[in-house]
Design a protein around this motif. Sequence first.
Motif, PDB file in Angstrom:
ATOM      1  N   ILE A 123     -49.787   8.792 -13.488  1.00 10.98           N
ATOM      2  CA  ILE A 123     -50.043   9.515 -14.741  1.00 10.98           C
ATOM      3  C   ILE A 123     -49.162  10.756 -14.792  1.00 10.98           C
ATOM      4  CG2 ILE A 123     -51.884  10.854 -15.918  1.00 10.98           C
ATOM      5  CD1 ILE A 123     -52.140   7.752 -16.111  1.00 10.98           C
ATOM      6  N   ASP A 124     -48.697  11.117 -15.984  1.00  6.10           N
ATOM      7  CA  ASP A 124     -47.869  12.317 -16.134  1.00  6.10           C
ATOM      8  C   ASP A 124     -48.745  13.529 -16.425  1.00  6.10           C
ATOM      9  OD1 ASP A 124     -45.903  10.454 -15.873  1.00  6.10           O
ATOM     10  OD2 ASP A 124     -44.700  11.168 -17.562  1.00  6.10           O
ATOM     11  N   TYR A 125     -48.627  14.511 -15.567  1.00  5.21           N
ATOM     12  CA  TYR A 125     -49.350  15.780 -15.760  1.00  5.21           C
ATOM     13  C   TYR A 125     -48.357  16.862 -16.131  1.00  5.21           C
ATOM     14  CZ  TYR A 125     -53.679  13.881 -13.879  1.00  5.21           C
ATOM     15  OH  TYR A 125     -54.819  13.150 -13.704  1.00  5.21           O
ATOM     16  N   ALA A 129     -53.692  12.650 -23.048  1.00  5.71           N
ATOM     17  CA  ALA A 129     -53.798  11.182 -22.972  1.00  5.71           C
ATOM     18  C   ALA A 129     -52.804  10.513 -23.922  1.00  5.71           C
ATOM     19  CB  ALA A 129     -55.226  10.745 -23.296  1.00  5.71           C
ATOM     20  N   ALA A 130     -52.572  11.116 -25.096  1.00  5.48           N
ATOM     21  CA  ALA A 130     -51.639  10.508 -26.059  1.00  5.48           C
ATOM     22  C   ALA A 130     -50.206  10.578 -25.541  1.00  5.48           C
ATOM     23  CB  ALA A 130     -51.742  11.212 -27.405  1.00  5.48           C
ATOM     24  N   PHE A 131     -49.886  11.639 -24.837  1.00  4.95           N
ATOM     25  CA  PHE A 131     -48.548  11.743 -24.227  1.00  4.95           C
ATOM     26  C   PHE A 131     -48.355  10.604 -23.233  1.00  4.95           C
ATOM     27  CE2 PHE A 131     -45.603  12.970 -20.942  1.00  4.95           C
ATOM     28  CZ  PHE A 131     -44.526  13.473 -21.661  1.00  4.95           C
ATOM     29  N   ASN A 132     -49.399  10.360 -22.444  1.00  9.65           N
ATOM     30  CA  ASN A 132     -49.318   9.274 -21.454  1.00  9.65           C
ATOM     31  C   ASN A 132     -49.271   7.898 -22.119  1.00  9.65           C
ATOM     32  OD1 ASN A 132     -49.515  10.055 -18.430  1.00  9.65           O
ATOM     33  ND2 ASN A 132     -50.731  11.575 -19.531  1.00  9.65           N
ATOM     34  N   ALA A 133     -49.949   7.777 -23.265  1.00 12.70           N
ATOM     35  CA  ALA A 133     -49.974   6.475 -23.942  1.00 12.70           C
ATOM     36  C   ALA A 133     -48.654   6.187 -24.652  1.00 12.70           C
ATOM     37  CB  ALA A 133     -51.130   6.433 -24.939  1.00 12.70           C
ATOM     38  N   ILE A 134     -48.044   7.210 -25.224  1.00 11.36           N
ATOM     39  CA  ILE A 134     -46.855   6.972 -26.064  1.00 11.36           C
ATOM     40  C   ILE A 134     -45.614   7.718 -25.584  1.00 11.36           C
ATOM     41  CG2 ILE A 134     -45.903   7.242 -28.412  1.00 11.36           C
ATOM     42  CD1 ILE A 134     -47.943   4.973 -28.222  1.00 11.36           C
ATOM     43  N   ASP A 135     -45.647   9.042 -25.648  1.00  8.56           N
ATOM     44  CA  ASP A 135     -44.400   9.832 -25.515  1.00  8.56           C
ATOM     45  C   ASP A 135     -43.659   9.590 -24.205  1.00  8.56           C
ATOM     46  OD1 ASP A 135     -46.400  11.070 -27.281  1.00  8.56           O
ATOM     47  OD2 ASP A 135     -44.744  12.433 -27.746  1.00  8.56           O
ATOM     48  N   ARG A 136     -44.413   9.447 -23.120  1.00 11.19           N
ATOM     49  CA  ARG A 136     -43.704   9.341 -21.840  1.00 11.19           C
ATOM     50  C   ARG A 136     -42.844   8.079 -21.757  1.00 11.19           C
ATOM     51  NH1 ARG A 136     -47.384   7.593 -16.811  1.00 11.19           N
ATOM     52  NH2 ARG A 136     -49.006   6.363 -17.825  1.00 11.19           N
ATOM     53  N   HIS A 137     -43.196   7.069 -22.551  1.00 15.17           N
ATOM     54  CA  HIS A 137     -42.424   5.819 -22.501  1.00 15.17           C
ATOM     55  C   HIS A 137     -41.046   5.958 -23.143  1.00 15.17           C
ATOM     56  CE1 HIS A 137     -45.891   3.980 -20.871  1.00 15.17           C
ATOM     57  NE2 HIS A 137     -46.622   4.208 -21.943  1.00 15.17           N
ATOM     58  N   LEU A 138     -40.909   6.986 -23.996  1.00 16.19           N
ATOM     59  CA  LEU A 138     -39.616   7.171 -24.671  1.00 16.19           C
ATOM     60  C   LEU A 138     -38.540   7.520 -23.651  1.00 16.19           C
ATOM     61  CD1 LEU A 138     -40.807   9.251 -27.771  1.00 16.19           C
ATOM     62  CD2 LEU A 138     -40.870   6.780 -27.396  1.00 16.19           C
ATOM     63  N   HIS A 139     -38.958   8.119 -22.558  1.00 16.39           N
ATOM     64  CA  HIS A 139     -37.993   8.509 -21.520  1.00 16.39           C
ATOM     65  C   HIS A 139     -37.979   7.504 -20.378  1.00 16.39           C
ATOM     66  CE1 HIS A 139     -38.358  12.073 -23.855  1.00 16.39           C
ATOM     67  NE2 HIS A 139     -39.628  12.165 -23.545  1.00 16.39           N
ATOM     68  N   LYS A 140     -38.694   6.414 -20.539  1.00 21.50           N
ATOM     69  CA  LYS A 140     -38.752   5.425 -19.458  1.00 21.50           C
ATOM     70  C   LYS A 140     -38.207   4.081 -19.943  1.00 21.50           C
ATOM     71  CE  LYS A 140     -42.370   7.719 -16.929  1.00 21.50           C
ATOM     72  NZ  LYS A 140     -43.686   7.860 -16.468  1.00 21.50           N
TER      73      LYS A 140
END
Length: 573
Positions: A32-34, A42-53
């Motif tokens: 999980i990204d902290y 939780a929304a960052f983990n569900a969506i935003d973090r994938h934009l950089h992955k």
Amino acid sequence: MQIIRKSGIEPNLENYEGSYATFDWLHGNKEIDYFADGKINAAFNAIDRHLHKGRANKVALYAVSDNGHLEKFTFQEIATAANRLANALKKLGVKKSDRVFVFLPRIAELYISTIAIAKLGAIVGPLFSAFGPDALRDRLIDSEAKVIITNDVLKQKLIEIQGQLVDLDHIVVVNSKTSPLAGEISYEELVKDAPSDPVCEAVSVDHPLYLLYTSGTTGKPKGVVHAHGDIVGHHMSAKWVLDLKEDDMYWCTADPGWVTGTVYGIFAPWSNGISVVCYEGRFSAHDWYALIDKLKVTVWYTAPTALRMLMKAGIQAVNDFKLDSLRHIASVGEPLNPEVIRWGMEAFGLPIHDNWWQTETGMQLIANLPCLPIKPGSMGKPLPGIHASVVDDNGVELAAHQLGRLVVKPGWPTMLKGIWRNEEKFQEYFKIPGWYTSGDNAWKDEDGYFWFVGRADDVINTSGHRVGPFEVESALLEHPAVAEAGVIGKPDSERGEIIKAFVVLKNNVSSSEKLLEELKIHTKNKLAAHAYPKEIEIRTSLPKTRSGKIMRRLLKAWELGLPTGDISALEDE
Ligand code: PRX
């Protein structure tokens, strides 16, 4: 039952015993990204973090409308749409911790709104589109909701209660074509010129993420509060129980008005970066199978009622389709009959994996994991990181095959954080010292598999929906012909239980088929399509305790021809 696996794909959780012995939630946290200071979103983990992955252009949502029209949204598109809405809501005055309710059918805006609200650190209030004005009023008033996001059709249900919703500042309406309500804003107008600058409120792990109302035996539904830190539990359980993998096409049939649809239809699969299917339409064996073939669904999460209805539609309906994309099927919400598992083998060539959890537990806790042999009729074994047990009334753990209360040691990340403004109700879950009490009765076998026996209270489980008898009784009492009402769950082969009401009519009223039909429609309109009594029996009186409480247990025993047990509390007739 043997472990059956398609094309030799290894499950994400391969070694149950080893993982169970060593897993610690700190390991889960690594996925999980902290942010700084242990903050999270939780929304960052569900969506935003994938934009950089590498997933910006991966399809996050396949949204299929009622009439079969398909629209695709990439993770980037969901992020942009959610940021626009979040910025617009912020401009409207929505702040961290404000309650924003989503009252929409299963369309893309439901998913986008949920993410947008979570991005702001506001609290998401999921609602079934089947809810009637009374169910809406109870939830919106209790939570002091500030905004509701709905559509043209559903907003009509707000008209008669709007005057009572003193805290509700805005009604945001998707695709509005009818005359606006007071305080109405068009969703499209709202987001049209809103900036898409990223919104992401870093909050503490305990900060509320969503507030979902669920029924108890008495009083109004209670607001179960879940927090952003739950995302680690969403992530790990979906990975293990649903066995989600990068290329999966995943369909959770549950509506987000039910916790299954919010957690395993939105946050859990998206945290794993998985493509999600959402289908607006109602149940139909033909349409469901056609959808699986069309989108090549690989992992399918559904409920026993739906499976029983598919079974009823017959094997011929299955044979008209290929359904060969499916590789893993799971079910939740009520007991999964062994017969249904056997039918699943015949129909899909795959076993159906039952699992157990509750609105309050926030994630799957007990499951037939893909790496373990299924015992048909059992809910499975506790997930790594979960200490579940069967205890007596004093919290003493019972030996195998002894019936007791199904409890869990607090400490897992998704345990409810509270009952909205009701500490007393929250504390009731912890009456047995050292344990969270589920309210279910169960037993464990010698291999550590858990077997569901029933609810310890009177809560009805109809087609996987929890319905409190008290809510239905109250709705019936609001009808001018009704003097008293007692409501029970009656076993039903398709729906698990149906709602049966025993009704005493007012003196000057006589019973008729027309009146019974009217009472059913009345309850359906007030509460929800799933919360009406399918059977109504008119009686001249109801059994009550000396303190005036309706003895639902006695009604049930009479109905089922069971022993009545201790009736010393029964009031003299
Ligand atoms: O009684 C259990 C039943 O559903 C209840 C939880 O209902 P709800 O909060 O609406 O569901 C949330 C997500 C599942 C439980 O207390 N239940 C749930 N799963 C099972 C089950 N009963 C038997 N077998 C299951 N697998």
